[in-house]
Design an enzyme around this catalytic site. Structure first.
Site, PDB file in Angstrom:
ATOM      1  N   GLU A  58       0.815  -1.213   0.000  1.00 46.96           N
ATOM      2  CA  GLU A  58       0.000   0.000   0.000  1.00 46.96           C
ATOM      3  C   GLU A  58       0.853   1.269   0.000  1.00 46.96           C
ATOM      4  O   GLU A  58       0.482   2.275  -0.616  1.00 46.96           O
ATOM      5  CB  GLU A  58      -0.930   0.006   1.221  1.00 46.96           C
ATOM      6  CG  GLU A  58      -1.978  -1.080   1.212  1.00 46.96           C
ATOM      7  CD  GLU A  58      -1.514  -2.381   1.848  1.00 46.96           C
ATOM      8  OE1 GLU A  58      -2.335  -3.311   1.975  1.00 46.96           O
ATOM      9  OE2 GLU A  58      -0.316  -2.464   2.233  1.00 46.96           O
ATOM     10  N   PHE A 120     -11.532  -6.273  14.313  1.00 48.85           N
ATOM     11  CA  PHE A 120     -10.401  -6.730  13.517  1.00 48.85           C
ATOM     12  C   PHE A 120     -10.091  -5.728  12.413  1.00 48.85           C
ATOM     13  O   PHE A 120     -10.955  -5.332  11.660  1.00 48.85           O
ATOM     14  CB  PHE A 120     -10.734  -8.102  12.904  1.00 48.85           C
ATOM     15  CG  PHE A 120      -9.661  -8.639  11.994  1.00 48.85           C
ATOM     16  CD1 PHE A 120      -8.436  -9.032  12.506  1.00 48.85           C
ATOM     17  CD2 PHE A 120      -9.870  -8.747  10.630  1.00 48.85           C
ATOM     18  CE1 PHE A 120      -7.440  -9.518  11.674  1.00 48.85           C
ATOM     19  CE2 PHE A 120      -8.882  -9.234   9.785  1.00 48.85           C
ATOM     20  CZ  PHE A 120      -7.650  -9.625  10.310  1.00 48.85           C
ATOM     21  N   GLN A 121      -8.827  -5.319  12.363  1.00 52.79           N
ATOM     22  CA  GLN A 121      -8.316  -4.362  11.384  1.00 52.79           C
ATOM     23  C   GLN A 121      -9.044  -3.014  11.445  1.00 52.79           C
ATOM     24  O   GLN A 121      -9.189  -2.336  10.436  1.00 52.79           O
ATOM     25  CB  GLN A 121      -8.360  -4.941   9.971  1.00 52.79           C
ATOM     26  CG  GLN A 121      -7.364  -6.093   9.781  1.00 52.79           C
ATOM     27  CD  GLN A 121      -7.170  -6.505   8.353  1.00 52.79           C
ATOM     28  OE1 GLN A 121      -8.042  -6.327   7.509  1.00 52.79           O
ATOM     29  NE2 GLN A 121      -6.007  -7.073   8.050  1.00 52.79           N
ATOM     30  N   MET A 472      24.313   9.334   2.063  1.00 51.18           N
ATOM     31  CA  MET A 472      24.229  10.664   2.661  1.00 51.18           C
ATOM     32  C   MET A 472      24.554  10.609   4.146  1.00 51.18           C
ATOM     33  O   MET A 472      25.246  11.493   4.680  1.00 51.18           O
ATOM     34  CB  MET A 472      22.841  11.261   2.438  1.00 51.18           C
ATOM     35  CG  MET A 472      22.725  12.714   2.872  1.00 51.18           C
ATOM     36  SD  MET A 472      23.842  13.818   1.957  1.00 51.18           S
ATOM     37  CE  MET A 472      22.866  14.111   0.483  1.00 51.18           C
TER      38      MET A 472
END
Length: 577
Positions: A58, A120-121, A472
């Protein structure tokens, strides 16, 4: 739009179609299954539906939406499920917020009756994203879905662009609409253009002996690049283009000083150092540009669409809240002009030092690789980077010629941005070749999106400047921390001496072996470049390939990004070599 009993999922796709959304980047999951089912039904029926690009994570989808927005100037859209799917979008949302990118993040949520039960979630996306989004919504009633989506899309583009989050409960996606709720009445006082303030700024600019324009990313958001060029010519004033404004002026324009700041060009930083008047157009005073003592002995003027940026970090003598296209149009129509011949002569001399010199060695110099890429693409490629040394070298050595060709993470500095953003940039503007320049550290953070590249046959040319370090951080450690870079060596294994802090050019242990990825991702061509003598021909061959190519460029491990202004130092203390 039809008024039949459509489900929330159908309404979502109808609205996106109507708004002209062509591409959605995302990943699937339980809380957005109804949306994906509706997409599949429409594909089978031959009904128009936005293209869904399945990213491998995602966060990659969110960065792809950012890349799309930067390259196209349109709203980039990302879709993810609830819980971990939604929280994986947090970094792209924050990244888009810092760089003012018009983006719409749509997430699934648990059913409305389960909100607050720790289901849930279940994650409170409104609470999580409140400080890093322009606005956010939780949709618990299908009757509110259409007006919310339309308002969210408009908000992403309106005024100062930014990310908007729409969290949609699963039952809303499944419920058939009976009667839609009317949009909420919103009222915000518009700010009238203040011609007197604008004229005061123009008068101060004309009267100044050593004026400089600091152009920010707002110039590109406002599609005002050509107007900025005419403004510079009319008022005979040099222009520094900040990180987010690269490409606003063509490299060869005599008024273009390049990027200012910590790793800015010598002419840009010299001009800001010696200026008596600085006009900031569409950009905040970032701490890497407005370094210690930045405003001392200078008059500061600021034109910005966002009133919250005025006097936020640097006190101004003159300011104006306005869109840049409006201000520049007023300036060009005012009949005013100016000449600063002595100042521009000095600017011309400084411009001879635009590209910092670099030496030669048996290893490929990263600057040389970028110069060759710039030359062979005519400065016209859409150039995407991750975050690190390679990013700064790209900003310095690629000869930008047009707006929206520079795709990079500025304010948040998100490693892993490059590869997925390059995917989104190609969908946003497939008319230009897309070149990714990444570092081996940054590239690995979203390396899974190579799956998205090969699955969709996206013809990216991906150059990984490989120095086996988080370069860097290594540079800072060598310059300021006595060379202690244990955690920055990407070639380290359990077999290494735990006390080793050496910068060994011969140690080229490959973790991973990038050329071996051709065996993992079908139709991906891989190339390794090691010879400075054949660099130009090798890069030309890569750019001529029709499909995606991953190029492992073994660069000089000891190379640093120069110029540099150390944290807490001033423009006068710039390290030039």
């Amino acid at each position: 739009m039809p008024n039949d009993n459509r489900t929330g999922a159908a309404i979502l796709l109808d609205v996106l179609n109507d708004l002209g959304v062509e591409t959605i980047f995302g990943h699937t999951g339980g809380a957005v299954i109804p949306i994906h089912v509706e997409i599949n039904k429409r594909l089978r029926a031959g009904t128009p539906v936005p293209r869904f690009v399945l990213c491998r994570q995602e966060g990659g989808a969110g960065h792809a939406a950012e890349g799309y927005a930067r390259a196209s100037g349109r709203v980039g859209v990302a879709l993810a499920t609830s819980g971990p799917g939604a929280t994986n979008l947090i970094t792209p949302i924050a990244d888009a917020y810092k760089d003012s990118l018009p983006t719409l993040f749509i997430t699934g949520q648990v059913p409305s009756r389960a909100i607050g039960t720790d289901a849930f979630q279940e994650v409170d996306m409104v609470g999580l994203t409140r400080p890093i989004s322009k606005h956010n919504y939780l949709v618990k009633d299908v009757a509110d879905l259409e007006w919310v989506l339309r308002e969210a899309h408009a908000l992403a583009m309106h005024g100062r662009p930014g990310p908007v989050v729409v969290d949609i409960c699963k039952d809303v996606q499944l419920t058939a609409l009976e009667t839609a709720n009317v949009p909420r009445v919103r009222h915000r006082e518009s700010v009238d253009f203040d011609a007197a303030r604008a004229d005061a700024i123009l008068e101060a600019l004309a009267r100044a002996e050593r004026p400089v324009v600091k152009a920010g990313g707002g110039v590109i958001h406002a599609n005002a690049a050509l107007a900025l060029q005419r403004f510079a010519e009319r008022f005979d004033v040099p222009v520094t283009t900040t990180f987010n404004a690269l490409g606003a002026l063509p490299f060869e324009l005599a008024y273009n000083l390049g990027m200012p700041g910590m790793h800015g060009t010598i002419p840009a930083n010299y001009a800001l150092r010696d200026a008596d008047f600085i006009l900031s157009l569409g950009g905040r005073f970032d701490d890497r540009v407005a370094v210690r003592g930045f405003a001392e002995g200078k008059r500061i003027a600021h034109v910005d669409i966002d009133p919250s940026e005025i006097d936020k970090t640097i006190a101004t003598d003159l300011n104006l809240v306005a869109t840049l296209d409006e201000f520049l149009a007023h300036a060009l129509a005012s009949g005013r002009s100016a000449r600063h011949p002595e100042w521009m002569t000095l600017i011309g001399e400084w411009r001879q030092r635009m590209m910092p010199p670099y030496g030669q060695s048996e290893y490929i110099k990263p600057q040389a690789a970028i110069e060759v890429i710039s030359e062979l693409t005519g400065g016209e490629a859409t150039l995407v980077t991750g975050v690190g040394q390679h990013q700064m070298w790209s900003a310095q050595y690629y000869r930008f010629r047009r707006p929206r060709q520079w795709i990079s993470s500025g304010g948040l500095g998100t490693m892993g941005f490059g590869l997925p953003a390059a995917v989104g940039a190609w969908y946003g503007d497939p008319t230009h070749p897309v070149v990714l320049i990444d570092g081996d550290g940054s590239f690995q953070m979203n390396i899974q999106e190579l799956g998205t590249v090969v699955a969709n046959r996206i013809p990216l040319k991906m150059f990984v400047l490989n120095n086996s370090f988080l370069g860097m951080v290594r540079q800072w450690e060598d310059m300021m921390d006595d060379g202690h870079h244990y955690e920055t060596c990407l070639a380290r294994t359990a077999d290494c001496d735990p006390d080793c802090i050496d910068l060994d050019q011969s140690c080229r242990r490959q973790i991973p072996n990038l050329t071996g990825l051709k065996h993992v991702y079908p139709r991906l061509k891989t190339v390794r470049l090691r010879d400075p003598e054949t660099l130009r021909d090798d890069i030309a061959a890569v750019l001529a390939e029709p499909g995606p190519v991953l190029v492992d460029v073994w660069i000089d491990k000891a190379e640093n990004v120069i110029p540099m202004i150390r944290p807490g130092h001033s423009l006068e203390q710039m390290i030039e070599s």
